[in-house]
Every structure is written in C-alpha cells, then in structure tokens.
Design an enzyme around this catalytic site. Sequence first.
Site, PDB file in Angstrom:
ATOM      1  N   GLU A  93    -133.094   2.374   1.198  1.00 54.54           N
ATOM      2  CA  GLU A  93    -133.375   3.829   1.688  1.00 54.54           C
ATOM      3  C   GLU A  93    -134.088   4.497   0.951  1.00 54.54           C
ATOM      4  OE1 GLU A  93    -129.641   3.991   4.442  1.00 54.54           O
ATOM      5  OE2 GLU A  93    -128.884   4.380   2.493  1.00 54.54           O
ATOM      6  N   CYS A 106    -136.919  10.812  -2.911  1.00 57.13           N
ATOM      7  CA  CYS A 106    -136.053  10.241  -3.488  1.00 57.13           C
ATOM      8  C   CYS A 106    -136.249   8.582  -3.451  1.00 57.13           C
ATOM      9  CB  CYS A 106    -134.754  10.648  -3.389  1.00 57.13           C
ATOM     10  SG  CYS A 106    -133.293   9.745  -4.497  1.00 57.13           S
ATOM     11  N   CYS A 113    -127.371  -2.318  -6.803  1.00 54.01           N
ATOM     12  CA  CYS A 113    -127.232  -2.100  -8.065  1.00 54.01           C
ATOM     13  C   CYS A 113    -126.127  -2.383  -8.887  1.00 54.01           C
ATOM     14  CB  CYS A 113    -127.038  -0.135  -8.393  1.00 54.01           C
ATOM     15  SG  CYS A 113    -126.880   0.416 -10.000  1.00 54.01           S
ATOM     16  N   CYS A 117    -120.862   1.998 -11.111  1.00 53.09           N
ATOM     17  CA  CYS A 117    -120.164   3.309 -11.106  1.00 53.09           C
ATOM     18  C   CYS A 117    -119.108   3.418 -10.097  1.00 53.09           C
ATOM     19  CB  CYS A 117    -121.146   4.322 -11.467  1.00 53.09           C
ATOM     20  SG  CYS A 117    -122.464   4.076 -12.547  1.00 53.09           S
ATOM     21  N   CYS A 120    -119.789   5.588  -6.978  1.00 52.10           N
ATOM     22  CA  CYS A 120    -121.338   5.590  -6.466  1.00 52.10           C
ATOM     23  C   CYS A 120    -121.061   4.498  -5.257  1.00 52.10           C
ATOM     24  CB  CYS A 120    -122.120   5.341  -7.332  1.00 52.10           C
ATOM     25  SG  CYS A 120    -123.752   5.038  -6.486  1.00 52.10           S
ATOM     26  N   CYS A 340    -126.564  12.255  -2.596  1.00 46.72           N
ATOM     27  CA  CYS A 340    -126.702  11.382  -3.842  1.00 46.72           C
ATOM     28  C   CYS A 340    -125.207  10.447  -3.598  1.00 46.72           C
ATOM     29  CB  CYS A 340    -126.252  12.384  -4.761  1.00 46.72           C
ATOM     30  SG  CYS A 340    -127.560  13.409  -5.336  1.00 46.72           S
TER      31      CYS A 340
HETATM   32  N1  SAH Z   1    -128.899   4.553 -11.472  1.00 48.11           N
HETATM   33  C1  SAH Z   1    -129.624   5.681 -11.755  1.00 48.11           C
HETATM   34  C2  SAH Z   1    -130.180   6.306 -10.532  1.00 48.11           C
HETATM   35  C3  SAH Z   1    -129.438   6.546  -9.417  1.00 48.11           C
HETATM   36  S1  SAH Z   1    -129.263   8.114  -9.409  1.00 48.11           S
HETATM   37  C4  SAH Z   1    -128.668   6.696 -12.099  1.00 48.11           C
HETATM   38  O1  SAH Z   1    -127.404   6.645 -12.339  1.00 48.11           O
HETATM   39  O2  SAH Z   1    -128.962   7.813 -12.602  1.00 48.11           O
HETATM   40  C5  SAH Z   1    -128.232   8.668  -8.314  1.00 48.11           C
HETATM   41  C6  SAH Z   1    -127.260  10.049  -8.952  1.00 48.11           C
HETATM   42  O3  SAH Z   1    -126.494  10.205  -7.687  1.00 48.11           O
HETATM   43  C7  SAH Z   1    -126.700   9.816 -10.131  1.00 48.11           C
HETATM   44  O4  SAH Z   1    -126.548  10.999 -10.952  1.00 48.11           O
HETATM   45  C8  SAH Z   1    -125.358   9.341  -9.505  1.00 48.11           C
HETATM   46  O5  SAH Z   1    -124.349   9.461 -10.677  1.00 48.11           O
HETATM   47  C9  SAH Z   1    -125.157  10.205  -8.497  1.00 48.11           C
HETATM   48  N2  SAH Z   1    -124.112   9.976  -7.518  1.00 48.11           N
HETATM   49  C10 SAH Z   1    -123.696   8.583  -7.096  1.00 48.11           C
HETATM   50  N3  SAH Z   1    -122.747   8.498  -6.495  1.00 48.11           N
HETATM   51  C11 SAH Z   1    -122.533   9.914  -5.932  1.00 48.11           C
HETATM   52  C12 SAH Z   1    -121.533  10.647  -5.315  1.00 48.11           C
HETATM   53  N4  SAH Z   1    -120.608   9.639  -4.500  1.00 48.11           N
HETATM   54  N5  SAH Z   1    -121.506  11.849  -5.039  1.00 48.11           N
HETATM   55  C13 SAH Z   1    -122.282  12.523  -5.953  1.00 48.11           C
HETATM   56  N6  SAH Z   1    -123.375  12.066  -6.648  1.00 48.11           N
HETATM   57  C14 SAH Z   1    -123.249  10.722  -6.868  1.00 48.11           C
END
Ligand code: SAH
Length: 363
Positions: A93, A106, A113, A117, A120, A340
């Site tokens: 996406e 973006c 991935c 985390c 996420c 995000c």
């Molecule tokens: N792997 C990289 C790139 C992904 S960026 C990284 O971790 O930075 C995506 C961003 O959205 C990251 O800051 C991630 O931590 C945040 N994110 C992931 N899941 C989320 C959620 N459920 N709500 C808000 N932010 C989230």
Amino acid sequence: MEIGTNLFDLDQNSMRDYFTALEEKPFRATQVMKWIYHRGVTDLEQMTDLAKPLRTRLQELSCFFLPEIQSRQVSTDATRKWLMQVDEQNSIETVFIPEPDRGTLCVSTQAGCPLACSFCSTGKQGFNRNLGVAEIIGQVWLANRELGYFKERKRIISNVVLMGMGEPLLNFENVSTAVSLMLDDLGFSLARKRVTLSTAGVVPGIYRLAGLHKICLAVSLHAPVDELRDRLVPINRSYPLNELMEACRFYARATDNDPITFEYVMLEGVNDGPAEARQLVRLLEGIPSKVNLIPFNSFPGSEYTRSSRVTIDAFRDILIKAGLMTITRKTRGEDINAACGQLTGLVRARKHTMQNESMALNG
Ligand code: SAH
C-alpha cells in the site's frame, strides 16, 4: 512479465553503465531518464530523440515493469490509498496525504514486515520479501501519474516518507538506490530534507545511511526505557536504547545537525504517563530532536487503546516545557485504513520473524 533489464531498477549511475555496456553514449541515460521521470513516458516509440535502431534494441533488451494498481481509495479528508500488486502473492500500500502547504507520499519498502512491533498491524502479518528498486520508485512514479503530475508539470508530491509497510533499513541497497532516484535532478528532484526514512532502530543501517544521502531520519521510539521498549519494539533487544541514541547522535552530526524525528505512539496506560514523558526528555538530551506523538490507530485484533486527548496533551506539555519541539500527528485517512500502522496490503506472509536467517542486514 519482466523481461530483460527493468529500466525502473536503475539509478543514474547504473543507467549510464547500462548504455556504456551497450556501446552507446552515456548521455542516452539522461535522455531516457527525462522521458521516464519528467514526462512520465515509458513507451520507447515516443522517445523520439533516441535513434530508431537504439529504440529497437531497447525494445528487445529492456522493459519498464511496475507494480499494478489494484484499487484506489479516497478518504473523506482527501487522503488517498493505492493497493499495488507486486507479484502473485503480494500487494503493498501507498498513501498520499495532501496538506495545505505540502503533499506527502508514504511509500512501502517491504511486503509485510519482520519486526513484529506489538501495536502495528503490518508487523502482525509477518514478512514476505524485500521490494525491488522498481517497486519502491514505482510507487512514486505511479502516484505521480495518478495525481496528474506528468500532465500538469506541477509538483503535487513535495515530500516522500519511507514510512509505509516494512523496515527500510532491512532493505538497504534497494531503498538507497530508490532514494537516489527521488533526489536526482533527472529523477524526481526532491530536496534531501523532503525525504524522510523511518526506522524502528536498525542501528547498523543508521550508520550506513549517514554516509549516503543526508536525508531526514525518523526513529520509531515509542518507549523511553529498554524494559518497555523491548516489549513494544522487539528489535530493541538487539539494539538497545543506548546504542540507538549513540547512532542518532552520529547521524545528526553527519547531517549538519538536522533534527531527528522521534515517533512515539500513544498507548493508553502503557507508555503515556508523565513519568515516561520525563524519561523521554532525559533520553533525548543533547540530540537535535523533534517529537511526533502519534495517537494509536486500532486495527482488528489489536490489544491497545488510544490515549485520551487530555493524556496526550499533558504528555506533550511536559516535553514542550523541557524545550523539545513536539507535535501531535493528525490522524489521516483512518476511514480507509490508511493511517499509521494500518497498512497491510495483501501479503501471503510466511510468518517470518526477526529470528529468521533472511533478516540479516544485507550488504
Ligand atoms: N519500520 C519503520 C517504518 C514504518 S513507519 C518504522 O518502524 O519506523 C510507520 C510508523 O507508524 C512507525 O512510527 C510506527 O511505529 C507507527 N505505527 C505503527 N503502528 C501504529 C499504530 N497502530 N498506530 C499508530 N502508529 C503506528
């Protein structure tokens, strides 16, 4: 089907080498790149400044192969999301976020991935593979075409953030080549400060990136102490906070002290109290920083709740009082799952995790 050399895989240097290998003048690279990235043309027949025999040769030896757009969605707030198929198994996406003073794209860097985390949704689905150069720069090219850039010649995408699906620093070579096409005057000629790479904290990758393009760095921090960060961002067990902060200091020095953006997702009762805010202030001492507080976006099966407005504001005020530039990120495109952490694409994941051999940092 991709047959021959995919010209979308080549940055300017490789494109010059490619033409040299064909015993053509290297300036052919300039001509072809202008057609591709300035005029949006991928039909060799239209590239009229290339001699006919060369066009015929390129027809045989090369191709322009891009992801295929499977669906388009537009949010009530005008955020757009494209689902792009990269192979039979995988779709990724890409999200466009229009704002009054800028347009941010973006971009995804992996199908799925591996970092898992806990908050996420991309992380929950597992990892399938790295995206190739053409699949990364192709998202920028396709979004530009969709938004009418090649026709109007008016810049609509002013910023690119490598914050979509995947961990960009675990796909270093391809991401780096795609970034050079974003910055190149023969590519999308974005200023280095308009391209941001976001990492969950792949420390060796941060050092490696520091020597390259001087683009902006964002770090997904989410917790100010190891014990908590180990749980939220498991890669912290490999690269704990003291090593991560040292790498951030190094990166800032290497980029003329540009501030590093620290992303911090606000999870109710988990990491959002005044104690964490104060620990965060201490952690960031001496690092040129901006903090982005991200209200948690839920997804099916997620185990967290978004912190309340009051809690987020209180957290923010502690940081601001301590002199940290802090903003709360506006949630965009939530109605189309474009916010995000909500990007999942369609990945037939094989549930790779960080422990897998495939996760060795390439290069
Ligand atoms: N792997 C990289 C790139 C992904 S960026 C990284 O971790 O930075 C995506 C961003 O959205 C990251 O800051 C991630 O931590 C945040 N994110 C992931 N899941 C989320 C959620 N459920 N709500 C808000 N932010 C989230």
